[in-house]
Design a protein around this motif. Sequence first.
Motif, PDB file in Angstrom:
ATOM      1  N   TRP A   1      -5.910   2.819  -0.484  1.00 52.36           N
ATOM      2  CA  TRP A   1      -4.581   2.359  -0.053  1.00 52.36           C
ATOM      3  C   TRP A   1      -4.332   2.710   1.409  1.00 52.36           C
ATOM      4  O   TRP A   1      -3.750   1.910   2.151  1.00 52.36           O
ATOM      5  CB  TRP A   1      -3.501   2.932  -0.962  1.00 52.36           C
TER       6      TRP A   1
ATOM      7  N   CYS B   1       0.835  -1.215   0.000  1.00 56.64           N
ATOM      8  CA  CYS B   1       0.000   0.000   0.000  1.00 56.64           C
ATOM      9  C   CYS B   1       0.863   1.257   0.000  1.00 56.64           C
ATOM     10  O   CYS B   1       0.567   2.231  -0.711  1.00 56.64           O
ATOM     11  CB  CYS B   1      -0.942  -0.003   1.200  1.00 56.64           C
ATOM     12  N   THR B   2       1.935   1.234   0.776  1.00 60.45           N
ATOM     13  CA  THR B   2       2.838   2.386   0.816  1.00 60.45           C
ATOM     14  C   THR B   2       3.495   2.597  -0.543  1.00 60.45           C
ATOM     15  O   THR B   2       3.638   3.736  -1.006  1.00 60.45           O
ATOM     16  CB  THR B   2       3.912   2.188   1.907  1.00 60.45           C
ATOM     17  N   TRP B   3       3.879   1.515  -1.189  1.00 63.94           N
ATOM     18  CA  TRP B   3       4.475   1.595  -2.535  1.00 63.94           C
ATOM     19  C   TRP B   3       3.522   2.298  -3.489  1.00 63.94           C
ATOM     20  O   TRP B   3       3.915   3.187  -4.247  1.00 63.94           O
ATOM     21  CB  TRP B   3       4.795   0.189  -3.021  1.00 63.94           C
ATOM     22  N   ARG B   4       2.259   1.893  -3.450  1.00 61.42           N
ATOM     23  CA  ARG B   4       1.261   2.503  -4.336  1.00 61.42           C
ATOM     24  C   ARG B   4       1.051   3.980  -4.001  1.00 61.42           C
ATOM     25  O   ARG B   4       0.900   4.809  -4.891  1.00 61.42           O
ATOM     26  CB  ARG B   4      -0.071   1.748  -4.234  1.00 61.42           C
ATOM     27  N   LEU B   5       1.031   4.306  -2.714  1.00 68.35           N
ATOM     28  CA  LEU B   5       0.867   5.706  -2.323  1.00 68.35           C
ATOM     29  C   LEU B   5       2.059   6.547  -2.768  1.00 68.35           C
ATOM     30  O   LEU B   5       1.894   7.712  -3.151  1.00 68.35           O
ATOM     31  CB  LEU B   5       0.663   5.817  -0.812  1.00 68.35           C
TER      32      LEU B   5
ATOM     33  N   GLY C   1      -6.215   0.319   3.443  1.00 66.83           N
ATOM     34  CA  GLY C   1      -5.481  -0.946   3.494  1.00 66.83           C
ATOM     35  C   GLY C   1      -4.409  -0.934   4.566  1.00 66.83           C
ATOM     36  O   GLY C   1      -4.232  -1.909   5.303  1.00 66.83           O
TER      37      GLY C   1
ATOM     38  N   ASP D   1      -8.635   8.236  -4.780  1.00 65.05           N
ATOM     39  CA  ASP D   1      -7.966   6.945  -5.024  1.00 65.05           C
ATOM     40  C   ASP D   1      -7.063   6.555  -3.849  1.00 65.05           C
ATOM     41  O   ASP D   1      -6.877   5.372  -3.570  1.00 65.05           O
ATOM     42  CB  ASP D   1      -7.095   7.009  -6.281  1.00 65.05           C
ATOM     43  N   ALA D   2      -6.508   7.545  -3.191  1.00 64.06           N
ATOM     44  CA  ALA D   2      -5.560   7.274  -2.108  1.00 64.06           C
ATOM     45  C   ALA D   2      -6.230   6.647  -0.892  1.00 64.06           C
ATOM     46  O   ALA D   2      -5.590   5.915  -0.138  1.00 64.06           O
ATOM     47  CB  ALA D   2      -4.851   8.564  -1.698  1.00 64.06           C
TER      48      ALA D   2
END
Length: 165
Positions: free
Chosen positions: A89, A68-72, A92, A85-86
């Motif tokens: 994540w 989730c941090t990677w995506r953020l 999550g 969208d954030a």
Amino acid sequence: MNLTITAVRLLRVLLALLLLAALVGQTLSWPGQIASVTQDEPALAPLRWPLTAVAVLVLVCVEVVIVCTWRLLGMVVADRIFRRDAFGWVDGIVWAVTVGWLLLAAGALALGVTIYVTPELRDPGVPIAMGGMVLVGGVVVLLMVVMRALLRQAAALRADMDEVI
């Protein structure tokens, strides 16, 4: 080069290393360590599989937080972090941290009860360390809830500013 992009790249390298460490711990280190401890301490033998399950599930929660941090971080680079969208994540992360904390608390309680009722294992160091970890975990859970609320406020302000401009 932008400082944020450099920080994101470095953070992603560290997150990849942390993910690798979590996977090794999940598959090799913790199950082997728990098996070794329960062989050395027969009083802990009934807790071998519950402790292994808790350790593996806590590491799964860590892995979810990493993903989730990677995506953020990708959203930060694209300047989309203050969008709806954030929230998925961030949710999550909040749920993974909460589940990990509950598992840690349950494991600490089980270990504490076992140590308390087993006269040979009355060393207070382990329950104190586990209690400290549960306290730190509780702080992290509540911090994530506050950070989510701050993200919601910032996203609302960003949406208001976009409407004005």
